[in-house]
Write a protein that holds these residues in place. Structure first.
Motif, PDB file in Angstrom:
ATOM      1  N   THR A   1     -34.663   7.290 -73.140  1.00  0.00           N
ATOM      2  CA  THR A   1     -35.063   8.931 -72.950  1.00  0.00           C
ATOM      3  C   THR A   1     -35.264   9.371 -74.037  1.00  0.00           C
ATOM      4  N   TYR A   2     -36.100  10.607 -74.230  1.00  0.00           N
ATOM      5  CA  TYR A   2     -36.368  11.198 -75.434  1.00  0.00           C
ATOM      6  C   TYR A   2     -36.237  12.838 -75.473  1.00  0.00           C
ATOM      7  N   PRO A   3     -35.802  13.273 -76.331  1.00  0.00           N
ATOM      8  CA  PRO A   3     -35.139  14.597 -76.758  1.00  0.00           C
ATOM      9  C   PRO A   3     -36.459  15.446 -76.541  1.00  0.00           C
ATOM     10  N   GLN A   4     -36.610  16.774 -76.297  1.00  0.00           N
ATOM     11  CA  GLN A   4     -37.672  17.646 -76.047  1.00  0.00           C
ATOM     12  C   GLN A   4     -38.288  17.802 -77.459  1.00  0.00           C
ATOM     13  N   TRP A   5     -39.715  17.600 -77.375  1.00  0.00           N
ATOM     14  CA  TRP A   5     -40.361  17.968 -78.747  1.00  0.00           C
ATOM     15  C   TRP A   5     -40.398  19.525 -79.035  1.00  0.00           C
ATOM     16  N   GLU A   6     -40.709  20.199 -77.945  1.00  0.00           N
ATOM     17  CA  GLU A   6     -40.463  21.440 -78.245  1.00  0.00           C
ATOM     18  C   GLU A   6     -39.650  22.410 -76.940  1.00  0.00           C
TER      19      GLU A   6
ATOM     20  N   PHE B   1     -38.664  16.621 -69.430  1.00  0.00           N
ATOM     21  CA  PHE B   1     -37.603  15.523 -69.773  1.00  0.00           C
ATOM     22  C   PHE B   1     -38.810  14.444 -69.640  1.00  0.00           C
ATOM     23  N   VAL B   2     -38.457  13.373 -70.760  1.00  0.00           N
ATOM     24  CA  VAL B   2     -39.403  12.095 -70.798  1.00  0.00           C
ATOM     25  C   VAL B   2     -38.554  10.903 -70.793  1.00  0.00           C
ATOM     26  N   PHE B   3     -38.903   9.887 -70.055  1.00  0.00           N
ATOM     27  CA  PHE B   3     -38.333   8.577 -70.093  1.00  0.00           C
ATOM     28  C   PHE B   3     -39.292   7.588 -69.909  1.00  0.00           C
ATOM     29  N   THR B   4     -38.723   6.218 -70.224  1.00  0.00           N
ATOM     30  CA  THR B   4     -39.574   5.147 -69.952  1.00  0.00           C
ATOM     31  C   THR B   4     -38.965   4.088 -69.112  1.00  0.00           C
TER      32      THR B   4
ATOM     33  N   ASP C   1     -44.923  -4.218 -68.171  1.00  0.00           N
ATOM     34  CA  ASP C   1     -45.525  -3.152 -68.772  1.00  0.00           C
ATOM     35  C   ASP C   1     -44.638  -1.779 -69.020  1.00  0.00           C
ATOM     36  N   THR C   2     -44.889  -0.960 -69.963  1.00  0.00           N
ATOM     37  CA  THR C   2     -43.950   0.393 -70.057  1.00  0.00           C
ATOM     38  C   THR C   2     -44.847   1.401 -69.477  1.00  0.00           C
ATOM     39  N   LYS C   3     -43.706   2.232 -68.875  1.00  0.00           N
ATOM     40  CA  LYS C   3     -44.213   3.198 -68.162  1.00  0.00           C
ATOM     41  C   LYS C   3     -43.678   4.416 -68.745  1.00  0.00           C
ATOM     42  N   THR C   4     -44.260   5.517 -69.000  1.00  0.00           N
ATOM     43  CA  THR C   4     -43.744   6.781 -69.660  1.00  0.00           C
ATOM     44  C   THR C   4     -43.764   7.798 -68.732  1.00  0.00           C
ATOM     45  N   THR C   5     -42.538   8.486 -68.240  1.00  0.00           N
ATOM     46  CA  THR C   5     -42.585   9.445 -67.112  1.00  0.00           C
ATOM     47  C   THR C   5     -42.060  10.603 -67.486  1.00  0.00           C
ATOM     48  N   PHE C   6     -42.744  11.728 -67.296  1.00  0.00           N
ATOM     49  CA  PHE C   6     -42.734  13.155 -67.777  1.00  0.00           C
ATOM     50  C   PHE C   6     -42.133  14.030 -66.462  1.00  0.00           C
ATOM     51  N   ILE C   7     -41.031  14.752 -66.327  1.00  0.00           N
ATOM     52  CA  ILE C   7     -40.542  15.322 -65.385  1.00  0.00           C
ATOM     53  C   ILE C   7     -40.198  16.858 -65.874  1.00  0.00           C
ATOM     54  N   ARG C   8     -40.729  17.939 -65.487  1.00  0.00           N
ATOM     55  CA  ARG C   8     -40.654  19.250 -65.591  1.00  0.00           C
ATOM     56  C   ARG C   8     -39.297  19.737 -64.658  1.00  0.00           C
TER      57      ARG C   8
END
Length: 497
Positions: free
Chosen positions: A141-146, A151-154, A490-497
């Motif tokens: 999981t990745y912290p917000q860039w701004e 919310f971002v996870f792989t 394979d790596t998938k990146t998912t973005f959730i608003r």
């Protein structure tokens, strides 16, 4: 030495079916079978089913349906792990039979089948190890860039349908190195073993089939590489190909897969150096290098330390011990526990190895032991090559640059650490290397400077949980451990608003 027959050993083993496994069914080959000729006696002992492009298409179609529509990729990890552990148990239960089949495949001496990486325990451990990896391939999981961003996870998802092509020298272990992580990742498989050593791979396929995987998850096709391998690589429904074998064939596969942006991993052999320093354990260095080159499969091993780089003060001592080691090899029936060395896999390969030795002599190398001749005490039949120690070798010679894949060692002196490293790295290959010294600082320093995917310090080994792969012309990607299963994900990146 009188010729003997290998036929009597066929009754001691449970032979696999002379059929191919497609979509859960054992089927006949459409083409003429390929005769499996035993390299020790020149006897035809098994008819390998002759697969064709149509059989490949059927196998790939079954694997495609099993991946796209079947349960395997979506199966809970706990259930998929149970299948892999079932396969591991079946391999262990069949260990004695698999050992006999290996000696029937490529004449691996029975005295060496018991070694961990050669016998059944290593492939069984691979399936067990990857069963344990299934629930440990986690994303991030990745912290917000701004502020006010998603919310971002792989996550990691199976590549899809994979084609696995394996060679004849370690058919059981190398097939397991590919099948186990591919199945663990959730991929479906079309496996193509070498027609020159089919028995252990077919038996492994039989054991996998008995584990009751869903139809189409594991398929096994046999036949000539020109018929089966080419069709498998060119089928656009195959998402990835993993190949172990020659650099020439690996280059062709890479070109074919690259043209359609297909994924590929390659293990293409090497010209591995062993650096022996004056403070090192000479006996250990000689035993490790000469043991791989002269005993067991007689140098038909991708990580064989075929260039022995020796610090000059101990050069004569090392050469003398290597010559003595070469004289200790014994030949004959691979089921005889006193036999320690194998023939070359084919007449063509025997002639190729002897040709390398003859060319080396023409180029200026001197023969300290062996040479392009039949070894003393070898049977009248079979593809035997004398254990050969070459001195007066310049690293620029073909014999020091090309993979011989036979019982041939080049011994080259060096005068300084820097010179030894330079000679070691002066090759297009980069699979393995070894350093023999009691100086820990030097061991770490030299090991770090060597351009190789695997470096042994006063040892050499291969383990199921540690990555194995090469750099430069030795290949792409890695097998075993976490790195091995990641090759099929394979790596998938998912973005959730």
């Amino acid at each position: 030495m009188a010729t003997f027959s290998i036929q009597s050993q066929l009754d001691s083993a449970t032979l696999p079916p002379a059929k191919m496994l497609i979509d859960g069914q054992w089927i006949e080959g459409a083409l003429e079978p390929v005769r499996h000729v035993h390299p020790t006696t020149d006897e035809a002992i098994f008819d390998v089913p002759g697969g064709d492009a149509q059989a490949v298409g059927a196998a790939v179609g079954a694997a495609r349906r099993a991946f796209d529509d079947g349960p395997w990729a979506r199966m809970p990890g706990r259930e998929r792990a149970r299948y892999l552990r079932r396969i591991a148990d079946a391999i262990r239960e069949d260990a004695d039979n698999l050992a006999a089949l290996l000696s029937l495949d490529n004449a691996t001496p029975a005295a060496f089948v018991g070694y961990y990486q050669m016998g059944a325990e290593y492939p069984a451990d691979l399936f067990d190890s990857y069963a344990g990896w299934i629930d440990k391939i986690t994303g991030e999981t990745y912290p917000q860039w701004e502020a006010d961003q998603p919310f971002v996870f792989t996550t990691h998802e199976p590549v899809g349908v994979v084609g696995l092509i394996t060679p004849w020298n370690a058919p059981l272990g190398l097939m397991s190195q590919k099948v186990a992580p591919a199945l663990a990742a959730g991929c479906t498989v079309v496996a193509k073993p070498s027609e020159m050593a089919p028995l252990t791979s077919l038996r492994l396929g039989e054991l996998i089939a008995e584990a009751d995987l869903p139809p189409g998850v594991f398929n096994l096709i046999t036949g000539a590489g020109t018929d089966v391998g080419t069709a498998l690589v060119s089928d656009r429904r195959v998402d990835k190909v993993s190949f172990t074998g020659s650099r020439a064939v690996g280059g062709q596969i890479a070109s074919s897969m690259g043209a359609r942006i297909g994924r590929v991993s390659l293990e293409l052999g090497g010209k591995s150096p062993a650096l022996v320093f004056a403070d090192g354990d000479i006996g250990l260095a000689v035993a490790m290098a000469a043991g791989n080159a002269f005993l067991g499969l007689s140098g038909q091993v991708c990580v064989c330390q075929s260039r022995i780089l020796v610090e000059r003060p101990i050069y004569d001592d090392v050469v003398g011990q290597l010559v003595g080691f070469a004289a200790a090899a014994s030949y004959g029936d691979p089921f005889d526990p006193t036999v320690t060395a194998a023939p070359m896999i084919s007449v063509a390969h025997m002639n190729r190895v002897n040709g390398h030795i003859s060319r080396a002599v023409k180029d200026g190398a001197a023969v300290a032991a062996g040479g392009a001749k039949r070894p003393a005490g070898a049977p009248d039949s079979g593809n035997f090559v004398s254990p050969t120690v070459l001195v007066d070798v310049d690293n620029s010679m073909a014999v020091a640059q090309e993979e011989i894949f036979g019982p041939v060692l080049c011994v080259i002196p060096f005068d300084s650490e820097d010179e030894g490293i330079r000679i070691a790295n002066d090759t297009e290959y980069g699979l393995g290397a070894a350093v023999y010294t009691k100086d820990v600082s030097r061991a770490v320093r030299v090991g770090a400077a060597l351009r190789a995917g695997n470096v042994g310090i006063n040892t050499w080994t291969l383990q199921p949980h540690a990555p194995f792969g090469g750099v430069k012309q030795s290949g792409l990607g890695a097998e075993n451990g976490r790195a091995g299963i990641m090759e099929y994900l394979d790596t998938k990146t998912t973005f959730i608003r």
